[in-house]
Motif scaffolding. Structure first.
Motif, PDB file in Angstrom:
ATOM      1  N   ALA A 158       0.835  -1.205   0.000  1.00  0.00           N
ATOM      2  CA  ALA A 158       0.000   0.000   0.000  1.00  0.00           C
ATOM      3  C   ALA A 158       0.869   1.253   0.000  1.00  0.00           C
ATOM      4  O   ALA A 158       0.571   2.237  -0.712  1.00  0.00           O
ATOM      5  CB  ALA A 158      -0.933  -0.010   1.207  1.00  0.00           C
ATOM      6  N   THR A 159       1.946   1.242   0.775  1.00  0.00           N
ATOM      7  CA  THR A 159       2.865   2.376   0.782  1.00  0.00           C
ATOM      8  C   THR A 159       3.481   2.579  -0.592  1.00  0.00           C
ATOM      9  O   THR A 159       3.608   3.712  -1.080  1.00  0.00           O
ATOM     10  CB  THR A 159       3.978   2.147   1.826  1.00  0.00           C
ATOM     11  N   GLY A 160       3.851   1.482  -1.239  1.00  0.00           N
ATOM     12  CA  GLY A 160       4.413   1.572  -2.584  1.00  0.00           C
ATOM     13  C   GLY A 160       3.444   2.166  -3.577  1.00  0.00           C
ATOM     14  O   GLY A 160       3.820   2.993  -4.423  1.00  0.00           O
ATOM     15  N   ALA A 161       2.176   1.760  -3.498  1.00  0.00           N
ATOM     16  CA  ALA A 161       1.159   2.303  -4.407  1.00  0.00           C
ATOM     17  C   ALA A 161       0.931   3.785  -4.156  1.00  0.00           C
ATOM     18  O   ALA A 161       0.798   4.577  -5.103  1.00  0.00           O
ATOM     19  CB  ALA A 161      -0.140   1.519  -4.253  1.00  0.00           C
ATOM     20  N   ASN A 202      12.697  -3.758   1.103  1.00  0.00           N
ATOM     21  CA  ASN A 202      12.663  -4.594   2.307  1.00  0.00           C
ATOM     22  C   ASN A 202      14.094  -5.024   2.607  1.00  0.00           C
ATOM     23  O   ASN A 202      14.683  -5.804   1.852  1.00  0.00           O
ATOM     24  CB  ASN A 202      11.773  -5.819   2.074  1.00  0.00           C
ATOM     25  N   PRO A 203      14.702  -4.529   3.695  1.00  0.00           N
ATOM     26  CA  PRO A 203      16.100  -4.874   3.972  1.00  0.00           C
ATOM     27  C   PRO A 203      16.341  -6.365   4.125  1.00  0.00           C
ATOM     28  O   PRO A 203      17.471  -6.828   3.965  1.00  0.00           O
ATOM     29  CB  PRO A 203      16.405  -4.112   5.263  1.00  0.00           C
ATOM     30  N   ASN A 204      15.307  -7.134   4.412  1.00  0.00           N
ATOM     31  CA  ASN A 204      15.463  -8.583   4.517  1.00  0.00           C
ATOM     32  C   ASN A 204      15.709  -9.241   3.168  1.00  0.00           C
ATOM     33  O   ASN A 204      16.071 -10.422   3.105  1.00  0.00           O
ATOM     34  CB  ASN A 204      14.236  -9.207   5.182  1.00  0.00           C
ATOM     35  N   LYS A 205      15.491  -8.499   2.071  1.00  0.00           N
ATOM     36  CA  LYS A 205      15.744  -9.036   0.737  1.00  0.00           C
ATOM     37  C   LYS A 205      17.062  -8.540   0.155  1.00  0.00           C
ATOM     38  O   LYS A 205      17.402  -8.878  -0.978  1.00  0.00           O
ATOM     39  CB  LYS A 205      14.597  -8.666  -0.216  1.00  0.00           C
ATOM     40  N   VAL A 230      12.004  -0.399   6.792  1.00  0.00           N
ATOM     41  CA  VAL A 230      11.235  -1.243   7.694  1.00  0.00           C
ATOM     42  C   VAL A 230      11.320  -2.691   7.219  1.00  0.00           C
ATOM     43  O   VAL A 230      10.881  -3.013   6.113  1.00  0.00           O
ATOM     44  CB  VAL A 230       9.756  -0.807   7.750  1.00  0.00           C
ATOM     45  N   PRO A 231      11.882  -3.587   8.033  1.00  0.00           N
ATOM     46  CA  PRO A 231      11.978  -4.992   7.619  1.00  0.00           C
ATOM     47  C   PRO A 231      10.586  -5.635   7.536  1.00  0.00           C
ATOM     48  O   PRO A 231       9.716  -5.379   8.361  1.00  0.00           O
ATOM     49  CB  PRO A 231      12.808  -5.647   8.727  1.00  0.00           C
ATOM     50  N   VAL A 232      10.411  -6.472   6.525  1.00  0.00           N
ATOM     51  CA  VAL A 232       9.180  -7.245   6.354  1.00  0.00           C
ATOM     52  C   VAL A 232       9.584  -8.713   6.236  1.00  0.00           C
ATOM     53  O   VAL A 232      10.507  -9.039   5.470  1.00  0.00           O
ATOM     54  CB  VAL A 232       8.389  -6.803   5.105  1.00  0.00           C
ATOM     55  N   GLU A 233       8.935  -9.578   6.966  1.00  0.00           N
ATOM     56  CA  GLU A 233       9.278 -10.997   6.932  1.00  0.00           C
ATOM     57  C   GLU A 233       9.156 -11.539   5.505  1.00  0.00           C
ATOM     58  O   GLU A 233       8.151 -11.301   4.826  1.00  0.00           O
ATOM     59  CB  GLU A 233       8.366 -11.799   7.853  1.00  0.00           C
ATOM     60  N   VAL A 234      10.180 -12.236   5.066  1.00  0.00           N
ATOM     61  CA  VAL A 234      10.162 -12.859   3.745  1.00  0.00           C
ATOM     62  C   VAL A 234       9.694 -14.303   3.908  1.00  0.00           C
ATOM     63  O   VAL A 234      10.403 -15.144   4.455  1.00  0.00           O
ATOM     64  CB  VAL A 234      11.556 -12.829   3.092  1.00  0.00           C
TER      65      VAL A 234
END
Length: 430
Positions: free
Chosen positions: A310-313, A400-403, A424-428
């Protein structure tokens, strides 16, 4: 309709090929391959398998000899006459002769180059080295082989009736998702599930279910072989691979900062319409859009593939407005970690503000969560990425820093060059 459970039960032959065609791949790989063939044919790259879900011990689950047999079989494949005719004569995105005669002449002679396979602990090290146009075509079949061999390993000791019940439950799950999506007015959804599918037969079944269940709201599949066999639209544009390699080849910080736009300038010369889709998150969406040349605002849309969707959109809508474009005429493609809940929410949130489309991947073609003891068939995050170009390491930052991937020093440099701050990290999951 193929009885999938019976086919799984009958996987007793010395080799039952998982990949039987060079076009059992995503459409964007072929489009990108043609672009690389035209613009950077002599670049030497290394692709490497990366299992982000290290709790899945692939080397314990998959027999090395069986894996080699599958990979060796892929190296025997070449384009068939029917496949060549489809690529040369079909209309893609409203355009005839999408693939040039020079590219097709090369592709018709192609055999995929050698691979390097080594067991390291409970994982496999699988790499591919050579000329970029050749090596890049290993990515999707390599992932397909690993994913399906893992599925076969889990299912190997199941009885015939147990398999019938398993697939009946999985089919019911898919159909229940389809029924939830039906009420979404104006839904546009495509299958993007080749990369981490349960199996080819299962992906093919899911595509048929979406076609029957969603009708015209199902726009096609990324899988070229299924698109050809089922007379569907082949869907796809470009991916992170292009800016990652272009950036690795850049000399100095100024050239590095310009590399993502150089990729799209080359793409602009080759494609138009719905193929002009920006993938802005390789080195951070905010920075990419802030420094993007004005001509990119005229492109058709943006694909959102990491971070909060949603933030990206919202970021895309704001950027278009600031550039004098009407967001209602633009296309936003969501393609990261989608399942029904997320699709419903995003569609309702944005369908009246932009043209919305969804590329539904792993949770369409590999959602066996909770259907097997110890959840051994749950999807996991496996990728095959370009890790070097002409001897230089590639870097991906993502939203996503996790990627993120690449050497720490280079990641720090790229963050400085592209002005990437806190994320903000998002679980992959997949």
């Amino acid at each position: 309709m193929i009885d999938i459970a019976t086919r799984v039960w009958n996987h007793k032959w010395k080799i039952d090929p998982i990949v039987r065609s060079l076009i059992d791949t995503d459409f964007y790989k072929l489009l990108m391959c043609q672009s690389v063939f035209r613009n950077r044919p002599d670049t030497q790259v290394t692709f490497s398998l990366i299992n982000r879900s290290t709790h899945v011990p692939l080397a314990h689950l998959i027999d090395e000899g069986e894996l080699r047999e599958q990979l060796d079989h892929i190296r025997t494949l070449s384009l068939t006459r029917g496949e060549s005719t489809w690529m040369r004569g079909n209309t893609f995105y409203g355009k005839r002769q999408m693939f040039t005669p020079a590219f097709m002449d090369w592709f018709e002679q192609l055999r995929l180059p050698p691979y390097h396979l080594e067991r390291v602990g409970d994982q496999y090290e699988l790499t591919f080295e050579g000329a970029w146009p050749e090596v890049m075509l290993w990515e999707i079949p390599a992932l397909a082989v690993i994913m399906e061999l893992r599925s076969r390993a889990v299912l190997r000791d199941m009885g015939r009736f147990e398999l019938q019940v398993l697939y009946a439950r999985a089919m019911t799950r898919v159909w229940e998702k389809v029924e939830r999506l039906r009420p979404l007015e104006g839904l546009r959804l495509a299958d993007f599930g080749t990369r981490r599918r349960h199996s080819f037969l299962w992906q093919d079944w899911c595509v048929q279910a979406l076609r029957e269940g969603l009708g015209a709201n199902f726009t096609g599949t990324s899988n070229c072989l299924i698109a050809k066999n089922r007379d569907l639209e082949a869907i796809g544009t470009n991916a992170h691979e292009l800016p990652m390699v272009y950036a690795a080849l850049a000399e100095g910080d100024a050239a590095l900062a310009a590399a993502p736009y150089e990729v799209l300038a080359d793409w602009h010369e080759e494609h138009e319409g719905n193929l002009r889709i920006i993938l802005p998150d390789t080195y951070g969406t905010e920075g990419f859009l802030a420094h993007a040349p004005d001509w990119l605002a005229g492109w058709t849309g943006i694909r959102i593939d990491s971070g909060d969707p949603a933030t990206g959109a919202e970021t895309a809508i704001r950027w278009w407005r600031d550039r004098g474009e009407d967001p209602r005429e633009k296309l936003v493609i969501f393609s990261d970690g989608l399942d029904v809940d997320v699709i419903e929410t995003l569609h309702r949130q944005f369908a009246d503000r932009v043209r919305v489309s969804f590329g539904w991947g792993t949770m369409l073609t590999n959602d066996f969560r909770g259907l097997v003891e110890d959840d051994r068939l749950a999807p996991f995050s496996l990728v095959c990425k370009a890790v070097s170009a002409n001897g230089r390491a590639t870097v991906k930052l993502s939203d996503n820093p996790n990627k993120a991937m690449g050497p720490e020093a280079e990641i720090a440099r790229y963050k400085r060059v592209f002005g990437v701050g806190g994320q903000v990290p998002v679980e992959v999951v997949v």
